[in-house]
Design an enzyme around this catalytic site. Sequence first.
Site, mmCIF file in Angstrom:
data_model
loop_
_atom_site.group_PDB
_atom_site.id
_atom_site.type_symbol
_atom_site.label_atom_id
_atom_site.label_comp_id
_atom_site.label_asym_id
_atom_site.label_seq_id
_atom_site.Cartn_x
_atom_site.Cartn_y
_atom_site.Cartn_z
ATOM 1 N N GLY A 239 -6.433 -6.436 -1.340
ATOM 2 C CA GLY A 239 -6.335 -4.981 -1.818
ATOM 3 C C GLY A 239 -6.771 -4.015 -0.782
ATOM 4 N N PRO A 290 -7.810 -10.596 2.198
ATOM 5 C CA PRO A 290 -7.111 -9.355 2.752
ATOM 6 C C PRO A 290 -5.876 -10.000 3.405
ATOM 7 C CG PRO A 290 -8.757 -10.237 4.340
ATOM 8 C CD PRO A 290 -8.855 -11.116 3.191
ATOM 9 N N GLY A 291 -4.888 -9.189 3.008
ATOM 10 C CA GLY A 291 -3.299 -9.399 3.718
ATOM 11 C C GLY A 291 -2.990 -8.104 4.698
ATOM 12 N N ARG A 292 -2.882 -7.121 4.057
ATOM 13 C CA ARG A 292 -2.317 -5.751 4.542
ATOM 14 C C ARG A 292 -3.348 -5.234 5.410
ATOM 15 N NH1 ARG A 292 1.351 -2.314 1.621
ATOM 16 N NH2 ARG A 292 0.507 -3.447 -0.374
ATOM 17 N N TYR A 332 8.911 0.113 -2.833
ATOM 18 C CA TYR A 332 7.752 0.505 -3.495
ATOM 19 C C TYR A 332 7.525 2.185 -3.066
ATOM 20 C CZ TYR A 332 6.965 -4.293 -2.894
ATOM 21 O OH TYR A 332 6.721 -5.611 -2.636
ATOM 22 N N CYS A 359 25.306 -1.532 2.791
ATOM 23 C CA CYS A 359 25.964 -0.709 1.890
ATOM 24 C C CYS A 359 25.192 -0.607 0.424
ATOM 25 C CB CYS A 359 27.264 -1.535 1.351
ATOM 26 S SG CYS A 359 28.376 -1.506 3.110
ATOM 27 N N TYR A 388 3.944 -7.261 5.140
ATOM 28 C CA TYR A 388 4.974 -7.131 4.189
ATOM 29 C C TYR A 388 6.340 -6.610 4.511
ATOM 30 C CZ TYR A 388 1.101 -8.167 1.161
ATOM 31 O OH TYR A 388 -0.195 -8.574 0.552
HETATM 32 N N1 LLP Z 1 -4.756 -12.061 -3.188
HETATM 33 C C1 LLP Z 1 -3.851 -12.316 -3.905
HETATM 34 C C2 LLP Z 1 -3.974 -13.032 -5.145
HETATM 35 C C3 LLP Z 1 -2.669 -11.454 -3.973
HETATM 36 O O1 LLP Z 1 -1.718 -11.581 -4.878
HETATM 37 C C4 LLP Z 1 -2.534 -10.601 -2.724
HETATM 38 C C5 LLP Z 1 -1.298 -9.723 -2.678
HETATM 39 C C6 LLP Z 1 -3.389 -10.514 -1.749
HETATM 40 C C7 LLP Z 1 -4.574 -11.372 -2.152
HETATM 41 C C8 LLP Z 1 -3.267 -9.579 -0.748
HETATM 42 O O2 LLP Z 1 -3.366 -8.448 -1.001
HETATM 43 P P1 LLP Z 1 -3.440 -7.245 0.212
HETATM 44 O O3 LLP Z 1 -4.636 -7.529 1.078
HETATM 45 O O4 LLP Z 1 -2.216 -7.589 1.117
HETATM 46 O O5 LLP Z 1 -3.307 -6.099 -0.212
HETATM 47 N N2 LLP Z 1 4.762 -6.405 -0.785
HETATM 48 C C9 LLP Z 1 3.732 -5.494 -1.353
HETATM 49 C C10 LLP Z 1 2.261 -6.051 -1.568
HETATM 50 C C11 LLP Z 1 2.276 -7.386 -2.599
HETATM 51 C C12 LLP Z 1 0.992 -7.785 -2.780
HETATM 52 C C13 LLP Z 1 0.906 -8.966 -3.469
HETATM 53 N N3 LLP Z 1 -0.455 -9.667 -3.673
HETATM 54 C C14 LLP Z 1 3.933 -4.396 -0.351
HETATM 55 O O6 LLP Z 1 4.567 -4.366 0.295
HETATM 56 O O7 LLP Z 1 3.194 -3.175 -0.581
#
Ligand code: LLP
Length: 432
Positions: A239, A290-292, A332, A359, A388
Site C-alpha cells: 500500500g 509492496p507492489g506499486r 481510478y 471507441c 498496474y
Molecule cells: N497485498 C494485497 C493483499 C493486495 O491486495 C495488494 C494490492 C498489495 C499487497 C499491493 O499493494 P500496493 O503496494 O501495490 O499498493 N490497480 C490499482 C491497485 C490495486 C491494488 C490491489 N491490491 C491501481 O492501479 O491503483
Amino acid sequence: MHSFRYLEGRLHVENVDLESLAEKYGTPLYVYSQGTIEDHFKRLDAGVAKLDHLICYAVKANSNLAVLQTIARMGGGFDIVSGGELFRVLKAGGRAANCTFAGVGKTRDEIEFALKEGIYCFNAESEAELRYINQVAGELGRKAPVALRVNPNVDAKTHAKITTGKSENKFGIDFDRVLEAYAAVANECPNLEIRGIQMHIGSQLTSVDPFVEAVKKVIPLVEQIKERHGIKFFSVGGGIGIVYKHMLDSGDATWWSQESAEKHPLTIQAYTDAIVPLLEPLRLRILMEPGRFMVGNAGTLLTRVLYEKKGNAKTFKIVDAGMNDLIRPTLYEGWHQIVPAQAPADNSTELADVVGPICETGDFLAQNRDLPPVKAGDLLAVMSAGAYGFTMASNYNTRPLPAEVMVHGSDAYLVRERQTLDDVVKGERLLP
Ligand code: LLP
C-alpha cells in the site's frame, strides 16, 4: 530514486535514449528501469533491517518475468493472488517457499498447485475458504500453512476502488471475529497449520497515519494469537504510495530525478521509522507486500502522437496508446505525468486532452492537461506506469498487447514481444 532524465534534450531511462527504443520496438511500449527496482527493494530492505523480515513483492503490480527475476535475485519473496502468478514466479526463478497466496476466491486447482509446490502460506480471507483448504489438504495428505487476513476497519484515505481495510470491503475477516476463526481452525481443521496473521488496508496510501493506526489496532490481537496458536509471522500488507506528480523543468533539466524526500507524500523512511518500532517488540517475522512502491516509478509507457484535433471545447492529442494499454486514468482517476521525449524548448504550454484510439469516451490518458506543445509524430512518455500498467492491459478493440523492455545501465532487453494479431485470436475457433 528515479532513473528518468533529459540528456542533451532527449529523455533517457538510465543511459538509454527512449526515442531509440520507440524506433526499434515501436509504440505503445512499456519500458522499465531495473536500477530503480533494485534501488527501491534495497531501500525498503534496509529500512526494516532491524526486523526478521521478508519482502513479498505483490506480483499483480507488474508480473513480467524479468521483473520477478530481478526481485528473486535480490532475495525477495512474492505475494501472489492466483495459480497463474505462482507459475510466473517459478518460471522467473522464484521459490514457492517464499510465496504468500492472497485473494478471496482461491480455486481447488490453485490450492492444489500451491500445496504441491510448497508455498510459505495461504492468506485466507474467510472461514469457508479455510475449511476448503483444509479439505483439499486432507485429500492430498498434506498440511496447509495458513494465516488469516484481518480486516481492521481502518480508513486508508485513498481512492474508493483501492480501499480494502473497511468492514464494507470484501476482504479479510472482521476484526472482532478473527479470534473465533483461529479457534475454529485449531479445533476443527486438522490439515491446517496456523502460521501467521495478515492485513492490507489499501493501495496508494500517501500518509503514514492509516498504517500506524491499523498496526496499533492489530498488534494486541497479534500478541494474543501468538500466545494461543504460536504464529510465526505478521504481514502488514502493501500500500505504500508513490509520487505521480513531478516537477517539470524545461530544457536540459534532470527534472525527473529531482524528486526529493520532502516532496514525497510518504517516504520509505517515514514509513519504516513509524512502523518498525511498533513491530520490533512482537519478535515475529514481519512480511511486507509492496507492489506499486517497487515498480511504479520504474516504468513508463511510450506512445506516439497520431493526430491533433482542435474542437470547439477542447484540443485533443490523439495517441497510439489507449485505455486498453493503461486503464488507471479512467478506472481510478489516476493522474500520470506525460512528458515529451524531446525536451521542450521553453516553458510554453497548451491545454489539451491526451486520448487513445479506443471507441469509448473514457479512453483518455490525461484530461485538461497543460502540456508542452506537441505535434503529430512526437513521442510522449506516460510516467509512473510501471505498476498496474501492463498487468491491467487488455485486447479491447482487438489491439495487441504492447511490448515491454527492461533497461539496465546502457543495455536494453526486450522482455516481452509485442503481440501479433495471430496471437490475439489464438485459441478462437470458427463454427463448422
Ligand atoms: N497485498 C494485497 C493483499 C493486495 O491486495 C495488494 C494490492 C498489495 C499487497 C499491493 O499493494 P500496493 O503496494 O501495490 O499498493 N490497480 C490499482 C491497485 C490495486 C491494488 C490491489 N491490491 C491501481 O492501479 O491503483
